[in-house]
Design an enzyme around this catalytic site. Structure first.
Site, PDB file in Angstrom:
ATOM      1  N   TYR A 149      -0.682  -3.674 -14.795  1.00  0.00           N
ATOM      2  CA  TYR A 149      -0.310  -2.898 -15.974  1.00  0.00           C
ATOM      3  C   TYR A 149       0.197  -3.758 -17.128  1.00  0.00           C
ATOM      4  O   TYR A 149       0.459  -3.238 -18.210  1.00  0.00           O
ATOM      5  CB  TYR A 149       0.798  -1.901 -15.622  1.00  0.00           C
ATOM      6  N   LYS A 219       0.373  -4.106  -0.661  1.00  0.00           N
ATOM      7  CA  LYS A 219      -0.949  -4.490  -0.135  1.00  0.00           C
ATOM      8  C   LYS A 219      -0.932  -5.992   0.188  1.00  0.00           C
ATOM      9  O   LYS A 219      -1.874  -6.726  -0.141  1.00  0.00           O
ATOM     10  CB  LYS A 219      -2.042  -4.183  -1.168  1.00  0.00           C
ATOM     11  N   ASP A 259      -2.196   1.667   1.874  1.00  0.00           N
ATOM     12  CA  ASP A 259      -3.183   2.682   2.284  1.00  0.00           C
ATOM     13  C   ASP A 259      -2.657   3.493   3.472  1.00  0.00           C
ATOM     14  O   ASP A 259      -2.838   4.711   3.537  1.00  0.00           O
ATOM     15  CB  ASP A 259      -4.565   2.082   2.566  1.00  0.00           C
ATOM     16  N   ASP A 283       2.002   4.242  -9.107  1.00  0.00           N
ATOM     17  CA  ASP A 283       1.327   5.236  -9.936  1.00  0.00           C
ATOM     18  C   ASP A 283       0.540   6.210  -9.058  1.00  0.00           C
ATOM     19  O   ASP A 283       0.668   7.433  -9.162  1.00  0.00           O
ATOM     20  CB  ASP A 283       0.385   4.489 -10.898  1.00  0.00           C
TER      21      ASP A 283
END
Ligand code: NAD
Length: 391
Positions: A149, A219, A259, A283
């Site tokens: 971002y 992640k 995930d 987000d």
């Protein structure tokens, strides 16, 4: 006499009559703000008789500001919020074209509001896609200033991206760009400072609210140094600064791959109390979690810099042009953002009264059109009046 809120020795100093700037917001902002303000004032009066009172100070931003001043985000608005530390805002229309990409992003960047805080809870009576939506009670701490971002990217085919790709291939010996002639490239900065200040805020929030578990969502299995760094620095910080709390069991810090997190919030949401995430993961998770309690339209939010005290509380939905000006919008997102604001000020009696009154109002079957699901529905002002009656 009305006073400014101050920040001294790492703490807010709030008088009995603080001045709080507000941005009404565009579109449905006009419908929801005036009704929410009536609820806030009634709840403060109910909680403290006449001992305490908020003096609301309007500052301009968005379309209303552009129409009145020719500027979407006047310098005066920024300086007033900076000076008063805390503000609340309705949704803002994003200017099409022109210099400002997003007013919300500009406000967050200007005040370095590094933590996006979203409490996600279920209200009885709201339709949800889950069988047991009441098991979801999770507060999200999303990092607000770093990650993909940061806006550091170059478009495919430009001279700039060619330069970046040359550098990667020739200087850094990167041989993994699959289609170097036609790639856009983006950069993902994740820092120790940025991760630590967010994760520390999440841990402090958990301890203050008697919640045990802080989960680092990442992640890191794929992005070893960025997402993996976030995880590693989080554990190191917890061990270094919260050893006593970890040992006594008052605090538990664990981690989960992003995930799997999106699976587990559906399968075992009760496993999580407070979650800390990098910007992009945060987000996605914010909307997924809001949707599973049926509350995408009633989710509150805040953007906070816990180091300076600056905070902006906001309705998380947009300006809803399809229903603007019709007294139809649901005011709960801004009402619950107000609850977060009163908690932040330490006026917890007010936030408890408002959230209980919303619970009662829903339980008695009063809903605005978005939540009524074909049954009788109530206007924004009728709903707010019911909340005031239930305070
Ligand atoms: P939106 O959230 O305004 O609307 C999406 C849908 O949700 C619409 O059907 C709308 O009627 C409904 N909805 C939203 N808020 C509601 C409420 N309080 N009560 C009942 N129903 C509600 O999203 P959009 O249509 O994508 O965006 C419209 C404008 O808002 C755009 O200019 C966008 O840039 C802006 N926006 C601002 C913010 C913000 O200021 N925080 C956030 C998102 C979008």
């Amino acid at each position: 006499m009305a006073n400014k809120i101050c920040f001294e020795n790492g703490q807010l100093n709030v008088s009995d009559n603080p001045v709080i700037p507000f941005i009404e917001g565009d579109g449905v902002g006009r419908d929801i703000w005036k009704n929410a303000r009536a609820v806030f004032d009634a709840a403060v009066e109910k909680a403290y008789d006449s001992q305490r009172k908020v003096t609301w100070l309007e500052v301009l931003a968005g379309k209303k500001s552009f129409d009145e001043t020719g500027s979407w985000l006047p310098e005066q608005t920024l300086s007033t919020i900076k000076e008063h530390l805390v503000a609340i805002k309705g949704p803002l229309e994003t200017p099409v074209g022109g210099g400002i990409r997003s007013l919300n992003v500009a406000l967050r960047q200007e005040l370095d509001l590094f933590a996006c805080v979203r409490p996600v809870r279920y209200f009885k009576g709201i339709e949800s896609p889950l069988k047991n939506p009441e098991k979801t009670n999770i507060t999200i701490f999303r990092e607000n200033t770093e990650d993909i971002y940061a806006g550091i990217e170059w478009e495919a085919g430009t001279a700039e991206v060619t330069k970046v790709i040359d550098f990667l291939q020739n200087e850094m010996k990167v041989s993994k760009i699959r289609f170097p002639q036609t790639s856009s490239i983006g950069i993902k900065p994740i820092s120790i400072e940025g991760s630590e200040r967010l994760i520390r805020s999440a841990i402090e929030y958990a301890l203050t609210n008697h919640l045990t578990k802080v989960t680092l969502v990442h992640k890191g299995n794929i992005q070893k140094f960025t997402e993996g760094g976030f995880r590693k620095w989080g554990y190191e910080l917890a061990k270094r600064e919260y050893a006593k709390e970890l040992e006594s069991g008052k605090l538990v810090v664990d981690d989960i791959i992003a995930d799997n997190f999106l699976q587990q919030i559906l399968l075992r949401p009760e496993r999580f109390d407070v979650v800390a995430l990098t910007n992009l993961n945060g987000d996605y998770a914010s909307d997924a979690l809001a949707a599973q309690v049926g509350g995408i339209g009633i989710s509150p939010g805040a953007n906070i810099n816990y180091l300076t005290g600056h905070a902006i509380f906001e309705a998380t939905h947009g300006t809803a042009p399809d229903i603007a000006g019709q007294d139809l919008a649901n005011p709960c997102s801004v009402l619950l953002s107000g609850c977060m604001l009163f908690d932040y000020l330490g006026w917890t009696e007010v936030s408890e009264k408002i959230s209980k009154a919303i619970e009662t109002t829903f339980a008695k079957g009063y809903f605005t059109a978005d939540l009524a699901k074909g049954k009788a529905s109530y206007s924004t002002s009728e709903f707010a009046q019911k909340v005031i009656e239930n305070l």
